[in-house]
Scaffold this motif. Structure first.
Motif, short mmCIF file in Angstrom:
data_model
loop_
_atom_site.label_atom_id
_atom_site.label_comp_id
_atom_site.label_asym_id
_atom_site.label_seq_id
_atom_site.Cartn_x
_atom_site.Cartn_y
_atom_site.Cartn_z
N GLY A 5 0.85 -0.89 0.06
CA GLY A 5 -0.15 -0.46 -0.10
C GLY A 5 0.58 1.26 -0.06
N LEU A 6 1.87 1.43 0.35
CA LEU A 6 2.56 2.49 0.83
C LEU A 6 4.12 2.49 -0.71
N GLY A 7 3.73 1.45 -1.23
CA GLY A 7 4.50 1.41 -2.25
C GLY A 7 6.04 1.34 -2.27
N VAL A 8 6.41 0.22 -1.66
CA VAL A 8 7.93 0.54 -1.16
C VAL A 8 8.15 -1.44 -1.38
N ASN A 9 9.45 -0.73 -2.06
CA ASN A 9 9.92 -2.12 -2.69
C ASN A 9 11.31 -2.72 -1.81
N THR A 10 11.82 -1.78 -1.20
CA THR A 10 13.22 -1.95 -0.10
C THR A 10 12.62 -1.55 1.13
N ILE A 11 13.11 -2.96 1.25
CA ILE A 11 12.88 -2.17 3.32
C ILE A 11 14.30 -2.05 4.34
N ILE A 12 14.72 -1.23 5.50
CA ILE A 12 15.51 -1.48 5.58
C ILE A 12 15.78 -1.74 7.40
N LEU A 13 16.28 -2.44 7.55
CA LEU A 13 15.94 -2.99 8.80
C LEU A 13 16.82 -2.41 9.97
N THR A 14 16.34 -2.69 11.10
CA THR A 14 16.94 -2.29 12.05
C THR A 14 16.31 -2.03 13.64
N GLY A 15 17.00 -2.97 14.62
CA GLY A 15 16.49 -3.84 16.01
C GLY A 15 17.33 -4.97 16.49
N ALA A 16 16.28 -5.66 17.05
CA ALA A 16 16.73 -6.91 17.39
C ALA A 16 15.67 -7.60 17.84
N ALA A 17 16.45 -8.98 17.14
CA ALA A 17 17.98 -9.13 17.18
C ALA A 17 18.40 -9.78 16.17
N THR A 18 19.00 -9.66 16.30
CA THR A 18 19.95 -9.49 13.99
C THR A 18 20.11 -11.48 13.83
N ASP A 19 20.08 -12.18 14.92
CA ASP A 19 20.13 -13.31 14.73
C ASP A 19 19.53 -14.08 14.82
N VAL A 20 17.67 -13.18 15.34
CA VAL A 20 16.53 -13.91 15.09
C VAL A 20 15.23 -12.99 14.44
#
Length: 184
Positions: free
Chosen positions: A115-130
């Motif tokens: 709906g937002l027209g997004v094709n790229t996601i930028i991930l931040t946060g926790a936990a990197t490995d989960v």
């Protein structure tokens, strides 16, 4: 980053900070780095989406999460489920509640992104490995481009964090420096 959105994964008290029951290890500037990136996103019209892991008080929705001695966490009505005060969502942001590691699993995240027209996601946060890696995997499988700014994520251990970043960069997307994202 014209068609990008930032997804802030589980920056909650049960994962980040002194009272965390599943403490995620990171650079001491994790919160400041996220604040800086989020300010940049909001100034440049990039949507910000938060995920919030949440479980029922009777624990019926943990699934396999507790099989490997993971402690009870993110139970509704507890402080641990709350998003860190320093990173609280703003009224223009979106919040997706989830009961599994991936932000895509049985949530409306994909509908929101489309709906937002997004094709790229930028991930931040926790936990990197989960949860970050699980979300990156599902994002890539749903044909989204994935970017992870390495200064904006934290893992359950330094070893697991580094392995997850290596895996994401190898097959799921790109791991970049924060400054590379905030150009222009």
């Amino acid at each position: 980053m014209e068609k990008a959105a930032i997804i802030v994964i589980d920056m909650q008290y049960d994962f980040v900070g002194e009272e965390a029951v599943i403490p995620c290890k990171s650079d001491p500037s994790l919160i400041e780095n996220n604040k800086k990136l989020l300010a940049y996103a909001r100034t440049n019209g990039i949507p910000v989406i938060y995920t919030q892991e949440i479980h029922r008080k009777n624990h019926v929705d943990f699934g396999r999460e507790l099989d490997r001695s993971e402690p009870i966490h993110c139970v509704e009505g507890t402080r641990g489920v709350e998003i860190l005060e320093e990173l609280k969502p703003e009224p223009t942001d979106y919040v997706i509640q989830k009961r599994r590691y991936s932000a895509f699993f049985q949530t409306d995240l994909q509908v929101l992104l489309k709906g937002l027209g997004v094709n790229t996601i930028i991930l931040t946060g926790a936990a990197t490995d989960v949860c970050v890696r699980a979300t990156a995997t599902d994002a890539q499988q749903h044909d989204f481009y994935v970017i992870v700014p390495k200064e904006c994520v934290a893992g359950t251990s330094q070893k697991q964090h580094e392995a997850a970043l290596e895996h994401i960069d190898y097959v799921l997307g790109r791991v970049v420096g924060m400054d590379e994202l905030m150009v222009g």
